[in-house]
Design a protein around this motif. Structure first.
Motif, PDB file in Angstrom:
ATOM      1  N   ASP A   9      -0.326   2.942  -1.729  1.00 34.77           N
ATOM      2  CA  ASP A   9      -0.405   3.365  -3.132  1.00 34.77           C
ATOM      3  C   ASP A   9       0.560   4.506  -3.423  1.00 34.77           C
ATOM      4  O   ASP A   9       1.194   4.535  -4.489  1.00 34.77           O
ATOM      5  CB  ASP A   9      -1.841   3.757  -3.495  1.00 34.77           C
ATOM      6  CG  ASP A   9      -2.413   4.829  -2.569  1.00 34.77           C
ATOM      7  OD1 ASP A   9      -2.096   4.802  -1.360  1.00 34.77           O
ATOM      8  OD2 ASP A   9      -3.169   5.698  -3.052  1.00 34.77           O
ATOM      9  N   PHE A 268      -6.163   5.492 -10.222  1.00 32.68           N
ATOM     10  CA  PHE A 268      -5.941   4.063 -10.422  1.00 32.68           C
ATOM     11  C   PHE A 268      -5.030   3.484  -9.340  1.00 32.68           C
ATOM     12  O   PHE A 268      -5.200   2.336  -8.923  1.00 32.68           O
ATOM     13  CB  PHE A 268      -5.358   3.817 -11.815  1.00 32.68           C
ATOM     14  CG  PHE A 268      -6.388   3.845 -12.911  1.00 32.68           C
ATOM     15  CD1 PHE A 268      -7.125   2.712 -13.198  1.00 32.68           C
ATOM     16  CD2 PHE A 268      -6.634   4.998 -13.627  1.00 32.68           C
ATOM     17  CE1 PHE A 268      -8.095   2.729 -14.199  1.00 32.68           C
ATOM     18  CE2 PHE A 268      -7.589   5.035 -14.635  1.00 32.68           C
ATOM     19  CZ  PHE A 268      -8.332   3.893 -14.917  1.00 32.68           C
ATOM     20  N   LYS A 271      -7.030   2.800  -6.232  1.00 35.10           N
ATOM     21  CA  LYS A 271      -7.915   1.639  -6.363  1.00 35.10           C
ATOM     22  C   LYS A 271      -7.155   0.318  -6.304  1.00 35.10           C
ATOM     23  O   LYS A 271      -7.609  -0.645  -5.677  1.00 35.10           O
ATOM     24  CB  LYS A 271      -8.701   1.709  -7.676  1.00 35.10           C
ATOM     25  CG  LYS A 271      -9.677   0.541  -7.855  1.00 35.10           C
ATOM     26  CD  LYS A 271     -10.566   0.743  -9.050  1.00 35.10           C
ATOM     27  CE  LYS A 271     -11.519  -0.450  -9.226  1.00 35.10           C
ATOM     28  NZ  LYS A 271     -12.429  -0.620  -8.070  1.00 35.10           N
ATOM     29  N   TYR A 272      -5.985   0.264  -6.941  1.00 32.83           N
ATOM     30  CA  TYR A 272      -5.336  -1.030  -7.136  1.00 32.83           C
ATOM     31  C   TYR A 272      -4.039  -1.232  -6.342  1.00 32.83           C
ATOM     32  O   TYR A 272      -3.577  -2.367  -6.215  1.00 32.83           O
ATOM     33  CB  TYR A 272      -5.024  -1.228  -8.621  1.00 32.83           C
ATOM     34  CG  TYR A 272      -6.254  -1.321  -9.484  1.00 32.83           C
ATOM     35  CD1 TYR A 272      -7.081  -2.438  -9.431  1.00 32.83           C
ATOM     36  CD2 TYR A 272      -6.600  -0.271 -10.346  1.00 32.83           C
ATOM     37  CE1 TYR A 272      -8.227  -2.520 -10.216  1.00 32.83           C
ATOM     38  CE2 TYR A 272      -7.736  -0.354 -11.146  1.00 32.83           C
ATOM     39  CZ  TYR A 272      -8.547  -1.476 -11.074  1.00 32.83           C
ATOM     40  OH  TYR A 272      -9.673  -1.559 -11.856  1.00 32.83           O
ATOM     41  N   LEU A 273      -3.433  -0.168  -5.834  1.00 32.39           N
ATOM     42  CA  LEU A 273      -2.111  -0.305  -5.230  1.00 32.39           C
ATOM     43  C   LEU A 273      -2.074  -0.087  -3.720  1.00 32.39           C
ATOM     44  O   LEU A 273      -1.003  -0.247  -3.125  1.00 32.39           O
ATOM     45  CB  LEU A 273      -1.130   0.681  -5.893  1.00 32.39           C
ATOM     46  CG  LEU A 273      -0.884   0.496  -7.389  1.00 32.39           C
ATOM     47  CD1 LEU A 273       0.056   1.586  -7.914  1.00 32.39           C
ATOM     48  CD2 LEU A 273      -0.326  -0.882  -7.694  1.00 32.39           C
TER      49      LEU A 273
END
Length: 366
Positions: A9, A268, A271-273
């Motif tokens: 991330d 974020f 969480k997503y990357l």
């Protein structure tokens, strides 16, 4: 022990921040004041684009300073101080010196030619000022960082972990940034290049980024859990600045908003990357050389498209496409394939033991 594993991330956020930096620099050429700060300026402005640019402008450079500090924390987990300074000299100082003597003069030549100025060889960091700051921070803060490394099981790390477990602790982390904004009182908060504001803000962000990694998982759990809170605060402050202050709010308030956006992005992103991908492997290596050379193609594209009788929005798109394509073609066809150039752009020289290892090199052309 300090963490040494790769965080995907953080790699992604670095790539995204550099991408936004390129778009932001292109957008300056469509503002009525672009030429005043050394950019080739389109005769017909595109001022509406500055509304979203003003949102990202107050966190894009600080975010890179945070990420750079995080990178040093990961690095010292597997290096002593001599290895760190040698590695950072190769990766930061060498491209910085090469850039101000060999890269920056090229886009300055383009500006001089476009505005029919006398052609002069000018040595100046310009957009590479960021690298100079980072290297100074490494030199100045290394004694502290290696002291903290020795005390990685001590009370300082536990204290930081305790603070970062609560969003209130992260709110308190913004106080030094607000104090800096009040004491330095820059004419514009978002102007960081080669001034005291950019230097001290960068130092605070660099040190904070190191502390976020050093503290362990506490910071990441907090930004993950409270990401929507940070986003709500950041967006509210931005809308308040837009409607009440016409995007020019008090510096201390902009410092607070900047950190709220950054905490949101880390939350974020975490969480997503935080997962590997082939695209990331390629872009994480390409981002640094692209950052170094992007101004050349930005100025070249501007000099080609700005005189044309086209809609300014279309020119903006064309300039973005030309800049990105030019940078990546140069990276692919020249920089990454000529070993003598690779260290000058912050890349390692690979040791090819056989043809198979060469074919495994990340490339868009393979």
């Amino acid at each position: 022990m300090l963490p040494t594993g790769r965080r995907y991330d953080i790699d992604w956020l670095r790539v995204i921040a550099i991408g936004l930096l390129i778009i932001y620099h292109i957008a300056i050429g469509f503002q009525p004041w672009g030429v005043l700060i050394g950019f080739i300026q389109n005769n017909e402005p595109l001022e509406a684009i500055w509304i979203p640019m003003s949102m990202l402008n107050i966190w894009r450079i600080p975010l890179l300073f945070f990420i750079s500090g995080m990178g040093v924390c990961f690095a010292i987990g597997r290096r002593n101080w001599k290895q760190l300074l040698f590695e950072r000299s190769q990766r930061i100082l060498l491209p910085f010196v090469f850039g101000i003597f060999a890269v920056v003069p090229l886009h300055v030549f383009l500006w001089q030619h476009y505005y029919h100025q006398s052609i002069e060889y000018i040595v100046n960091p310009i957009h590479l000022w960021f690298l100079g700051n980072i290297f100074i921070y490494v030199l100045v803060l290394s004694p502290l960082f290696f002291y903290l490394k020795k005390k990685s099981s001590g009370p300082i790390r536990k204290w930081l972990s305790t603070i970062f477990k609560n969003p209130i602790g992260l709110f308190l982390m913004t106080i030094p940034f607000m104090v800096e904004a009040i004491m330095i009182n820059p004419e514009a908060f978002e102007i960081y290049a080669m001034n005291f504001h950019g230097f001290w803000l960068g130092l605070l962000a660099f040190l904070s980024g190191f502390c976020f990694i050093y503290s362990g998982v506490a910071f990441w759990q907090t930004v993950l859990k409270w990401r929507w809170l940070f986003f709500t605060v950041a967006l509210s402050l931005y809308l308040f600045r837009l409607m009440i202050f016409d995007l020019k709010g008090p510096n201390y308030l902009m410092a607070f908003e900047s950190n709220m956006w950054i905490f949101t992005i880390f939350g974020f992103g975490y969480k997503y990357l935080n997962r590997p991908s082939k695209a990331l492997n390629y872009l994480s290596q390409a981002a640094y050389p692209v950052y170094i050379i992007h101004m050349i193609f930005l100025y070249l594209g501007s000099s080609i498209f700005f005189p044309l009788n086209l809609d300014p929005a279309f020119k903006f798109v064309l300039t973005n496409l030309f800049t990105v394509l030019g940078c990546f073609l140069t990276y692919e066809l020249i920089i990454v394939r000529v070993n003598v150039l690779r260290p000058l752009f912050g890349l390692k020289v690979p040791e090819y033991k056989d043809k198979k290892s060469f074919k495994s090199m990340p490339s868009l052309l393979k």
